[in-house]
Design an enzyme around this catalytic site. Structure first.
Site: not given
Ligand code: CMC
Length: 386
Positions: A269, A323
């Site tokens: 998140h 989710d």
């Molecule tokens: N699985 C594996 N690795 C992950 C995941 C995941 N679900 N989420 C983050 N990471 C890793 C990512 O690969 C990155 O690694 P590195 O630093 O080595 O490159 C690190 O954690 C930070 O990731 P980020 O993309 O910078 O984090 P973000 O803040 O942009 O991500 C997110 C937030 C929700 C987009 C992401 O966690 C994700 O894609 N999750 C899966 C989709 C999901 O479940 N979404 C629902 C969000 S909750 C509902 C809502 O409130 O809308």
């Protein structure tokens, strides 16, 4: 004509993804991402799901305070009276293609309600609250009717005896829910009602800041919520759980996704850097539901997923988000995954509306800048000389 120095146009600081950019003050919700806490207007989410109802939470968000008894009764009556849709809209919904994306239909339905509203542009705050109640109430019906028609089923008219959330479940499944299912639906609607400024609420604010109208802002919110990185993740999380099939397959699945640099749906998140409190609540209800139904398959897979993902990503603050558990709960309640994200959207209409009304108290057009990185100034060459 004088040449323009491109360096003069460049803005050096870029907040990619608007990370940590604060665009407004709010009393609506507070997320303590470090400690995994969520509050609506100061009330802990755990107390609201235990003691309140979705209708009361809607009042709380739209008015900024809990209602008195008579206020709650009249607001609940208002929401009930707005459940049915204009018959022309019902006729259009009866013709939407099979398997249409219900988020697109919801956007369309909300836009159709705008077309029918003759006082669209001239509303003050009080009228806008009534409009918000109308959109909140009708959004659930739009989703339910669109789902049933597109599945070739007869629509189920709203029941006046049920709560907003239980009525949604009834209109989608055609079955009057028992008390546990009704309670879980109400909890689901409360947990999806508001969450500060995710992409969808920001989209709604951008639209509202032009002094457009509430319907357009909410419709824009639906469009933003559709994506798999936001609301679409609950559907993807259920697909993942179903494809994993049993707890023994979790280990292999997680390792394979991580090895290919993929994402595990339902984890991570932008704001929560600890356990999402909404996931913790849903997990408890998944346990109750599994016990009532004598079926632990979803619970066992999601628990194993938690264990393996936490172990494999031990150095990173990646925890289950709402989710992971909501998809499994909705599936066990008999909801098709086609309605998961639309349900989230229908419940979030109140959060979008409340943010818009709050922003309009001190509106400022949202107009960020982009850093120009294109070619320096050059002369136009007519097409026959290129
Ligand atoms: N699985 C594996 N690795 C992950 C995941 C995941 N679900 N989420 C983050 N990471 C890793 C990512 O690969 C990155 O690694 P590195 O630093 O080595 O490159 C690190 O954690 C930070 O990731 P980020 O993309 O910078 O984090 P973000 O803040 O942009 O991500 C997110 C937030 C929700 C987009 C992401 O966690 C994700 O894609 N999750 C899966 C989709 C999901 O479940 N979404 C629902 C969000 S909750 C509902 C809502 O409130 O809308």
């Amino acid at each position: 004509m004088q040449d323009i120095d491109i360096d003069d146009l460049a803005y050096v600081h870029i907040s990619k993804g608007l990370d940590d950019v604060v665009v407004k003050e709010t009393v609506l919700s507070y997320i303590d991402g470090e400690n995994g806490r969520l509050f609506y207007v100061g009330y802990p989410i755990e107390e609201l799901v235990e003691h309140s109802t979705y209708e009361e939470v809607c009042f709380l968000l739209l008015h900024g305070r809990l209602p008195k008894k008579d206020e709650l009764e009249s607001f609940t009556d208002l929401m009930k009276s707005e459940r049915e849709l204009p018959k022309e809209l019902v006729a259009i919904l009866s013709k939407i293609p099979r398997n249409s994306n219900l988020m697109d239909v919801l956007k369309f339905g909300i836009d159709y309600l705008a077309i029918c509203d003759e006082e669209l542009q001239s509303k003050g705050r009080v009228d806008n609250i009534v409009t918000a109640a109308k959109i909140i109430s009708k959004s659930s019906t739009i989703v339910a009717y669109a789902f049933r028609y597109s599945e070739g089923l007869e629509i189920v008219r709203p029941s006046q005896e049920l709560s907003h959330a239980a009525n949604f479940l009834y209109m989608v499944t055609g079955v009057k829910p028992d008390s546990l299912s009704s309670k879980i639906m109400d909890v689901a609607f409360i947990l999806h009602a508001e969450h500060e400024l995710p992409a969808s609420s920001m989209a709604a604010l951008v639209i509202a800041s032009t002094l457009s109208d509430l319907y357009s802002a909410i419709s824009g919110g639906v469009g933003a919520l559709k994506g798999p990185l936001h609301g679409g993740a609950n559907e993807k999380a259920l697909e993942m759980i179903l494809s994993i099939g049993s707890p023994e397959n979790v280990e292999g699945y997680v390792k394979q996704v991580l090895a290919s640099k993929g994402r595990i749906m339902g984890f991570g998140h932008r704001v929560y850097k600890s356990y999402d409190p909404r996931a913790a609540i849903f997990r408890r209800y998944l346990e109750s539901l599994s016990q009532q139904r004598g079926d632990r398959s979803f619970l066992d897979i999601t628990k194993k997923l938690e264990e393996v993902v936490r172990r494999e990503l031990a150095g990173k603050p990646i925890f289950p988000n709402i989710d992971l558990y909501s998809g499994a709960v909705f599936h066990m309640l008999g909801l098709s995954k086609r309605v998961f994200t639309p349900l989230f959207a229908a419940a979030r209409t109140v959060g979008w509306a409340a943010h818009v009304l709050e922003y309009w108290r001190d509106n400022r057009l949202i107009r960020p800048r982009a850093t120009y990185v294109g070619p320096p100034m050059r002369r136009y060459i007519p097409v026959h000389q290129r």
